[in-house]
Scaffold this motif. Structure first.
Motif, PDB file in Angstrom:
ATOM      1  N   LEU A 135       4.327   0.025  -7.287  1.00 55.98           N
ATOM      2  CA  LEU A 135       3.409   0.774  -6.433  1.00 55.98           C
ATOM      3  C   LEU A 135       2.335   1.370  -7.325  1.00 55.98           C
ATOM      4  O   LEU A 135       2.630   2.178  -8.209  1.00 55.98           O
ATOM      5  CB  LEU A 135       4.147   1.881  -5.686  1.00 55.98           C
ATOM      6  CG  LEU A 135       3.271   2.789  -4.810  1.00 55.98           C
ATOM      7  CD1 LEU A 135       2.676   2.001  -3.649  1.00 55.98           C
ATOM      8  CD2 LEU A 135       4.079   3.981  -4.295  1.00 55.98           C
ATOM      9  N   CYS A 136       1.084   0.951  -7.119  1.00 56.07           N
ATOM     10  CA  CYS A 136      -0.037   1.417  -7.938  1.00 56.07           C
ATOM     11  C   CYS A 136      -0.827   2.473  -7.164  1.00 56.07           C
ATOM     12  O   CYS A 136      -1.229   2.234  -6.023  1.00 56.07           O
ATOM     13  CB  CYS A 136      -0.949   0.249  -8.294  1.00 56.07           C
ATOM     14  SG  CYS A 136      -0.106  -1.078  -9.194  1.00 56.07           S
ATOM     15  N   LEU A 172       7.708  10.809  -6.848  1.00 59.67           N
ATOM     16  CA  LEU A 172       8.185  11.746  -7.872  1.00 59.67           C
ATOM     17  C   LEU A 172       8.441  11.031  -9.197  1.00 59.67           C
ATOM     18  O   LEU A 172       8.430  11.649 -10.252  1.00 59.67           O
ATOM     19  CB  LEU A 172       9.467  12.441  -7.407  1.00 59.67           C
ATOM     20  CG  LEU A 172       9.372  13.276  -6.131  1.00 59.67           C
ATOM     21  CD1 LEU A 172      10.733  13.833  -5.766  1.00 59.67           C
ATOM     22  CD2 LEU A 172       8.361  14.409  -6.296  1.00 59.67           C
ATOM     23  N   ALA A 173       8.677   9.732  -9.128  1.00 56.36           N
ATOM     24  CA  ALA A 173       8.978   8.955 -10.334  1.00 56.36           C
ATOM     25  C   ALA A 173       7.747   8.278 -10.923  1.00 56.36           C
ATOM     26  O   ALA A 173       7.874   7.464 -11.847  1.00 56.36           O
ATOM     27  CB  ALA A 173      10.041   7.907 -10.022  1.00 56.36           C
ATOM     28  N   ALA A 174       6.564   8.593 -10.413  1.00 53.54           N
ATOM     29  CA  ALA A 174       5.345   7.941 -10.912  1.00 53.54           C
ATOM     30  C   ALA A 174       5.121   8.264 -12.390  1.00 53.54           C
ATOM     31  O   ALA A 174       5.439   9.355 -12.865  1.00 53.54           O
ATOM     32  CB  ALA A 174       4.139   8.391 -10.091  1.00 53.54           C
ATOM     33  N   MET A 211       5.667  -1.438 -21.630  1.00 57.75           N
ATOM     34  CA  MET A 211       4.654  -2.457 -21.371  1.00 57.75           C
ATOM     35  C   MET A 211       4.230  -2.495 -19.910  1.00 57.75           C
ATOM     36  O   MET A 211       3.119  -2.922 -19.585  1.00 57.75           O
ATOM     37  CB  MET A 211       5.159  -3.833 -21.794  1.00 57.75           C
ATOM     38  CG  MET A 211       5.302  -3.993 -23.289  1.00 57.75           C
ATOM     39  SD  MET A 211       5.689  -5.700 -23.717  1.00 57.75           S
ATOM     40  CE  MET A 211       5.936  -5.543 -25.481  1.00 57.75           C
ATOM     41  N   ALA A 212       5.119  -2.066 -19.023  1.00 60.68           N
ATOM     42  CA  ALA A 212       4.782  -2.044 -17.600  1.00 60.68           C
ATOM     43  C   ALA A 212       3.741  -0.971 -17.291  1.00 60.68           C
ATOM     44  O   ALA A 212       3.155  -0.967 -16.205  1.00 60.68           O
ATOM     45  CB  ALA A 212       6.038  -1.812 -16.768  1.00 60.68           C
ATOM     46  N   ARG A 226       1.881   4.676 -11.770  1.00 59.27           N
ATOM     47  CA  ARG A 226       2.700   3.630 -11.178  1.00 59.27           C
ATOM     48  C   ARG A 226       4.129   4.094 -10.957  1.00 59.27           C
ATOM     49  O   ARG A 226       4.646   4.945 -11.688  1.00 59.27           O
ATOM     50  CB  ARG A 226       2.768   2.409 -12.102  1.00 59.27           C
ATOM     51  CG  ARG A 226       1.473   1.699 -12.273  1.00 59.27           C
ATOM     52  CD  ARG A 226       1.621   0.511 -13.176  1.00 59.27           C
ATOM     53  NE  ARG A 226       0.484  -0.364 -12.955  1.00 59.27           N
ATOM     54  CZ  ARG A 226       0.220  -1.444 -13.660  1.00 59.27           C
ATOM     55  NH1 ARG A 226       1.018  -1.782 -14.650  1.00 59.27           N
ATOM     56  NH2 ARG A 226      -0.823  -2.188 -13.371  1.00 59.27           N
ATOM     57  N   VAL A 227       4.746   3.469  -9.961  1.00 58.55           N
ATOM     58  CA  VAL A 227       6.195   3.527  -9.829  1.00 58.55           C
ATOM     59  C   VAL A 227       6.682   2.090  -9.947  1.00 58.55           C
ATOM     60  O   VAL A 227       6.216   1.209  -9.218  1.00 58.55           O
ATOM     61  CB  VAL A 227       6.639   4.129  -8.491  1.00 58.55           C
ATOM     62  CG1 VAL A 227       8.152   4.353  -8.501  1.00 58.55           C
ATOM     63  CG2 VAL A 227       5.909   5.435  -8.217  1.00 58.55           C
TER      64      VAL A 227
END
Length: 297
Positions: A135-136, A172-174, A211-212, A226-227
């Motif tokens: 998710l961007c 919350l995890a972005a 890297m992600a 991002r998530v």
């Protein structure tokens, strides 16, 4: 899910048709990295500051030090560990020249196979990272270029997505994207040798994960977060996954400055029907600068 940042909200750019679906279903589309417009995204590798011969020589000397130089501690047992410990116990009775000759052969094999192992590592990294959904989102809702690229040339929509701790929602995890002109550097020669010997293993999973969240510096204007969600044993599917969010996550809707009256009516009607708590704003071009301002509808 514990919050990993101090942001209260993010923004998501999209077309009118996509926005209508999102608003109606309160779901966001997570994409496979293979669908991204950046061919490097999730598909890069490490840069190494050493080559095969250097790693071979370093391993050779480290093996000599471990076996003939005294006690060493190994954090991660391996076949190498077992051999080294066995040789340590009888080092004073061993013909050192013969043992070092064996070490030299092993080190040369490591040097010769290094390019193959690097290529295999990069293939595995890219396969692992792209077998995922992402998710961007962005920190900004007023970037003129992003409105052009991702919101139908200013005819589309930007949604404000709230981070709500009590809901434990995915935002919350972005994690913030880092921008660079270079691929990530692999750890130093010394660190890699101690990884191979089991003395101090590297967290290759964490290095791969980074890297992600690494992109070329030309993309820095997006201020992207991002998530990232690995698919694990799930099949890749068609490259997209819809994930529902609580309606309260959708805090506001921003309408493009070139949106048609018809689309404006459709979006506002959908907001009123499905997320009536959300504020609605109309984008306007500034009269004095290359900026976008918003007026509440």
């Amino acid at each position: 899910m514990s919050q990993t940042h101090d942001k209260h909200h993010f923004y998501k750019y999209m077309s009118v048709e996509t926005a209508l679906k999102v608003i109606a279903n309160q779901s966001l589309r997570w994409s496979s990295p293979l669908k991204f417009n950046d061919p490097f995204d999730h598909q890069i590798g490490f840069t190494f500051e050493f080559g095969g011969q250097e790693i071979g020589q370093a391993v050779y000397h480290e093996m000599e030090r471990i076996v003939f130089g005294g006690k060493s501690e190994f954090q991660e047992p391996s076949l190498f560990t077992e051999v080294a410990l066995r040789l340590q116990g009888i080092a004073d009775r061993l013909p050192k020249d013969a043992i070092m000759e064996d070490f030299a052969e092993a080190a040369q094999e490591i040097a010769d196979n290094f390019p193959y192992h690097v290529a295999r590592l990069h293939d595995e990294i890219q396969e692992q990272l792209t077998h995922s959904r992402v998710l961007c989102i962005s920190e900004r809702n007023d970037n003129v270029v992003m409105w052009s690229h991702y919101a139908e040339e200013h005819r589309g929509v930007v949604l404000k997505l709230r981070c709500i701790d009590k809901l434990d929602n995915t935002l919350l995890a972005a994690r913030r994207v880092d921008y660079s002109r270079q691929f990530p550097k692999f750890p130093s020669l010394g660190q890699y040798v101690r990884h191979l010997t089991g003395e101090k293993p590297l967290n290759l999973a964490a290095l791969t994960w980074d890297m992600a969240f690494t992109k070329h510096s030309d993309w820095a204007y997006e201020k992207e977060w991002r998530v990232h969600m690995p698919l694990l044993n799930e099949p890749p599917g068609d490259g997209y996954t819809l994930i529902n969010e609580h309606p309260s996550v959708f805090g506001a809707v921003y309408l493009g400055c070139r949106m048609t009256d018809e689309d404006r009516g459709r979006i506002l009607e959908a907001v009123e029907k499905h997320i009536p708590h959300a504020q609605a704003f109309q984008a306007k071009r500034s009269d004095a600068s290359f900026d976008i301002a918003f007026e509440e509808v």
